[in-house]
Design a protein around this motif. Sequence first.
Motif, PDB file in Angstrom:
ATOM      1  N   ARG A 132       0.835  -1.202   0.000  1.00  0.00           N
ATOM      2  CA  ARG A 132       0.000   0.000   0.000  1.00  0.00           C
ATOM      3  C   ARG A 132       0.872   1.256   0.000  1.00  0.00           C
ATOM      4  NH1 ARG A 132      -4.140   1.146   4.850  1.00  0.00           N
ATOM      5  NH2 ARG A 132      -2.163   1.445   5.977  1.00  0.00           N
ATOM      6  N   VAL A 133       0.549   2.156  -0.897  1.00  0.00           N
ATOM      7  CA  VAL A 133       1.081   3.515  -0.850  1.00  0.00           C
ATOM      8  C   VAL A 133       0.008   4.336  -0.151  1.00  0.00           C
ATOM      9  CG1 VAL A 133       1.934   5.477  -2.166  1.00  0.00           C
ATOM     10  CG2 VAL A 133       2.380   3.157  -2.981  1.00  0.00           C
ATOM     11  N   ASP A 134       0.194   4.564   1.137  1.00  0.00           N
ATOM     12  CA  ASP A 134      -0.845   5.215   1.926  1.00  0.00           C
ATOM     13  C   ASP A 134      -0.989   6.687   1.544  1.00  0.00           C
ATOM     14  OD1 ASP A 134      -2.842   5.282   3.890  1.00  0.00           O
ATOM     15  OD2 ASP A 134      -1.429   6.094   5.361  1.00  0.00           O
ATOM     16  N   ARG A 135       0.142   7.335   1.314  1.00  0.00           N
ATOM     17  CA  ARG A 135       0.121   8.740   0.928  1.00  0.00           C
ATOM     18  C   ARG A 135       1.186   8.988  -0.139  1.00  0.00           C
ATOM     19  NH1 ARG A 135       0.025  11.118   7.113  1.00  0.00           N
ATOM     20  NH2 ARG A 135      -2.039  10.274   7.651  1.00  0.00           N
ATOM     21  N   LEU A 136       0.726   9.510  -1.227  1.00  0.00           N
ATOM     22  CA  LEU A 136       1.605  10.016  -2.280  1.00  0.00           C
ATOM     23  C   LEU A 136       0.996  11.339  -2.704  1.00  0.00           C
ATOM     24  CD1 LEU A 136       4.048   9.648  -4.115  1.00  0.00           C
ATOM     25  CD2 LEU A 136       2.549   8.437  -5.737  1.00  0.00           C
ATOM     26  N   GLU A 137       1.540  12.433  -2.135  1.00  0.00           N
ATOM     27  CA  GLU A 137       0.887  13.731  -2.282  1.00  0.00           C
ATOM     28  C   GLU A 137       1.894  14.802  -2.666  1.00  0.00           C
ATOM     29  OE1 GLU A 137      -0.857  13.790   1.595  1.00  0.00           O
ATOM     30  OE2 GLU A 137       0.810  14.896   2.498  1.00  0.00           O
ATOM     31  N   ALA A 138       1.382  15.830  -3.317  1.00  0.00           N
ATOM     32  CA  ALA A 138       2.215  16.936  -3.787  1.00  0.00           C
ATOM     33  C   ALA A 138       1.579  18.253  -3.381  1.00  0.00           C
ATOM     34  CB  ALA A 138       2.375  16.860  -5.300  1.00  0.00           C
ATOM     35  N   TRP A 139       2.399  19.295  -3.325  1.00  0.00           N
ATOM     36  CA  TRP A 139       1.927  20.634  -2.992  1.00  0.00           C
ATOM     37  C   TRP A 139       2.834  21.658  -3.665  1.00  0.00           C
ATOM     38  CZ3 TRP A 139       4.692  17.498   0.184  1.00  0.00           C
ATOM     39  CH2 TRP A 139       5.888  18.004   0.705  1.00  0.00           C
ATOM     40  N   ASP A 140       2.379  22.844  -3.690  1.00  0.00           N
ATOM     41  CA  ASP A 140       3.122  23.932  -4.308  1.00  0.00           C
ATOM     42  C   ASP A 140       3.945  24.622  -3.232  1.00  0.00           C
ATOM     43  OD1 ASP A 140       4.067  25.828  -6.023  1.00  0.00           O
ATOM     44  OD2 ASP A 140       2.215  27.000  -6.107  1.00  0.00           O
ATOM     45  N   ALA A 141       5.280  24.456  -3.265  1.00  0.00           N
ATOM     46  CA  ALA A 141       6.188  25.031  -2.277  1.00  0.00           C
ATOM     47  C   ALA A 141       6.797  26.335  -2.811  1.00  0.00           C
ATOM     48  CB  ALA A 141       7.290  24.043  -1.941  1.00  0.00           C
ATOM     49  N   HIS A 148       5.606  14.195  -0.927  1.00  0.00           N
ATOM     50  CA  HIS A 148       5.709  13.406   0.309  1.00  0.00           C
ATOM     51  C   HIS A 148       5.147  12.014   0.041  1.00  0.00           C
ATOM     52  CE1 HIS A 148       5.586  12.460   4.610  1.00  0.00           C
ATOM     53  NE2 HIS A 148       4.364  11.978   4.396  1.00  0.00           N
ATOM     54  N   TRP A 149       5.780  11.010   0.616  1.00  0.00           N
ATOM     55  CA  TRP A 149       5.283   9.635   0.456  1.00  0.00           C
ATOM     56  C   TRP A 149       5.353   8.869   1.790  1.00  0.00           C
ATOM     57  CZ3 TRP A 149      10.307  10.797  -1.016  1.00  0.00           C
ATOM     58  CH2 TRP A 149      11.314  10.003  -0.457  1.00  0.00           C
ATOM     59  N   GLU A 150       4.423   7.980   1.939  1.00  0.00           N
ATOM     60  CA  GLU A 150       4.412   6.994   3.017  1.00  0.00           C
ATOM     61  C   GLU A 150       3.893   5.690   2.420  1.00  0.00           C
ATOM     62  OE1 GLU A 150       2.287   8.090   6.535  1.00  0.00           O
ATOM     63  OE2 GLU A 150       3.205  10.078   6.645  1.00  0.00           O
ATOM     64  N   ALA A 151       4.690   4.629   2.528  1.00  0.00           N
ATOM     65  CA  ALA A 151       4.328   3.350   1.934  1.00  0.00           C
ATOM     66  C   ALA A 151       4.678   2.231   2.903  1.00  0.00           C
ATOM     67  CB  ALA A 151       5.045   3.150   0.599  1.00  0.00           C
ATOM     68  N   GLU A 152       3.966   1.131   2.771  1.00  0.00           N
ATOM     69  CA  GLU A 152       4.214  -0.031   3.617  1.00  0.00           C
ATOM     70  C   GLU A 152       3.825  -1.293   2.868  1.00  0.00           C
ATOM     71  OE1 GLU A 152       1.843   0.549   7.085  1.00  0.00           O
ATOM     72  OE2 GLU A 152      -0.056   0.154   6.065  1.00  0.00           O
ATOM     73  N   ALA A 153       4.454  -2.400   3.270  1.00  0.00           N
ATOM     74  CA  ALA A 153       4.145  -3.702   2.690  1.00  0.00           C
ATOM     75  C   ALA A 153       4.450  -4.765   3.737  1.00  0.00           C
ATOM     76  CB  ALA A 153       4.962  -3.941   1.418  1.00  0.00           C
ATOM     77  N   TRP A 154       3.743  -5.872   3.635  1.00  0.00           N
ATOM     78  CA  TRP A 154       4.033  -6.988   4.522  1.00  0.00           C
ATOM     79  C   TRP A 154       3.797  -8.305   3.802  1.00  0.00           C
ATOM     80  CZ3 TRP A 154       0.098 -10.401   5.252  1.00  0.00           C
ATOM     81  CH2 TRP A 154      -1.219  -9.936   5.184  1.00  0.00           C
ATOM     82  N   ILE A 155       4.470  -9.335   4.282  1.00  0.00           N
ATOM     83  CA  ILE A 155       4.302 -10.686   3.784  1.00  0.00           C
ATOM     84  C   ILE A 155       4.380 -11.633   4.972  1.00  0.00           C
ATOM     85  CG2 ILE A 155       6.765 -10.896   3.244  1.00  0.00           C
ATOM     86  CD1 ILE A 155       5.974 -12.798   0.957  1.00  0.00           C
ATOM     87  N   ILE A 164       7.763  -3.910   5.841  1.00  0.00           N
ATOM     88  CA  ILE A 164       8.670  -2.928   5.262  1.00  0.00           C
ATOM     89  C   ILE A 164       7.917  -1.607   5.208  1.00  0.00           C
ATOM     90  CG2 ILE A 164      10.020  -2.239   3.253  1.00  0.00           C
ATOM     91  CD1 ILE A 164      10.304  -5.161   2.528  1.00  0.00           C
ATOM     92  N   ARG A 165       8.500  -0.569   5.821  1.00  0.00           N
ATOM     93  CA  ARG A 165       7.855   0.749   5.829  1.00  0.00           C
ATOM     94  C   ARG A 165       8.863   1.799   5.375  1.00  0.00           C
ATOM     95  NH1 ARG A 165       4.870   0.668  11.720  1.00  0.00           N
ATOM     96  NH2 ARG A 165       6.964   1.382  12.328  1.00  0.00           N
ATOM     97  N   SER A 166       8.352   2.780   4.657  1.00  0.00           N
ATOM     98  CA  SER A 166       9.221   3.845   4.166  1.00  0.00           C
ATOM     99  C   SER A 166       8.452   5.150   4.164  1.00  0.00           C
ATOM    100  CB  SER A 166       9.717   3.521   2.751  1.00  0.00           C
ATOM    101  OG  SER A 166      10.494   4.591   2.243  1.00  0.00           O
ATOM    102  N   ALA A 167       9.145   6.259   4.441  1.00  0.00           N
ATOM    103  CA  ALA A 167       8.567   7.599   4.407  1.00  0.00           C
ATOM    104  C   ALA A 167       9.656   8.580   4.011  1.00  0.00           C
ATOM    105  CB  ALA A 167       7.967   7.965   5.756  1.00  0.00           C
ATOM    106  N   GLY A 168       9.268   9.666   3.355  1.00  0.00           N
ATOM    107  CA  GLY A 168      10.262  10.652   2.953  1.00  0.00           C
ATOM    108  C   GLY A 168       9.605  11.887   2.377  1.00  0.00           C
ATOM    109  N   ASP A 179      13.614   7.537   5.031  1.00  0.00           N
ATOM    110  CA  ASP A 179      13.963   6.437   5.936  1.00  0.00           C
ATOM    111  C   ASP A 179      13.334   5.149   5.432  1.00  0.00           C
ATOM    112  OD1 ASP A 179      11.287   5.860   7.352  1.00  0.00           O
ATOM    113  OD2 ASP A 179      11.514   7.994   7.775  1.00  0.00           O
ATOM    114  N   LEU A 180      13.886   4.025   5.902  1.00  0.00           N
ATOM    115  CA  LEU A 180      13.391   2.693   5.547  1.00  0.00           C
ATOM    116  C   LEU A 180      13.436   1.826   6.796  1.00  0.00           C
ATOM    117  CD1 LEU A 180      12.498   0.722   3.272  1.00  0.00           C
ATOM    118  CD2 LEU A 180      14.939   0.115   3.028  1.00  0.00           C
TER     119      LEU A 180
END
Length: 333
Positions: A132-141, A148-155, A164-168, A179-180
């Motif tokens: 799952r890619v929980d958040r994949l969002e953009a904004w005008d800076a 910004h992204w937040e993703a996770e996966a499991w098996i 496995i979780r990642s955010a950045g 981070d991972l």
Amino acid sequence: MTARTTTRPFTRLSALALALLAFVPLHGVHAQSHGGHDEHGHAHQHQENPPAKPESPPKAPATDVDHSKMDHSGMDHSTMDHSGIDHSKHASPDASQPKTPIPPITDADRAAANRPLRHTMSHGSSLHRFYRVDRLEAWDADHGTGLHWEAEAWIGTDTDRLWIRSAGEREAGETHAADLELLYGRSISAWWDVVAGVRHDFKPGDSRSFAAVGVMGLAPQKFEVEATFYAGEGGQTALVLEAERELLLTNRLILQPSIEVELHGRTKVERGIGSGLGGIEAGLRLRYEITRRFAPYVGIVHERSVGRTADLQREEGEGTEETRAVIGMRVWF
């Protein structure tokens, strides 16, 4: 002279005799009359008919009873009324009462009805997977587009999983944070998992690794909660708390408030981190689920640095708070 004298006494005697004769019949008739009365009212022994049953004595008039002066301690009030008569054997059955009496509810019955939910899974050992890619969002800076992204996966199985979780975050083509995490998760209840593993930070500053341990699950009021503690090199520690909730507006339109809080054990100037409460992020996102697997959203996010972390950012000429409107999507498969 002689005849007149003789006639007067005779006349008197005749009158007396007639009076006696008249008196005798009258007295007999009177006696018969009294005898007939006695035959119906007061019977004598010489009568041939049996004596009539004597009447019961007259009852005394009813008077009010003062129950406050009476001793009722020896009376069974469950089956007798105040008159002392037992009505339990003559009472007609009450149609409103059940034929079989219902026993009173005991503490054991209440405990059985409110038995705590136990985590007794008996699932197979087949492997499952989820991404799952929980958040994949953009904004005008200010200096370009932010991402910004937040993703996770499991098996794994229903009770044991490898996460496995990642955010950045990137802005103006430069990565500011990434981070991972690699974690082992074990289900401890129907709604909670314990996770433990490692985390590697690529940014900000030099890359470094942390040991990680935490819990994740569904709290009361349907809040999804994650709490993870990190311990790294040089005694650096951190605690990250996250909570969010999904509010179903329609079958497809969902409002999701969220909050994230970071606390640090030590100050790291080269990473722009101060001890204590470092940062707070609050967001409100409204997504529309075209399908369960794909949902675009819009939202607003507010970030603020506090405490020693805010002081370090001011020294570097950076802002300590930011509010931005975001657009993004959520995907899982």
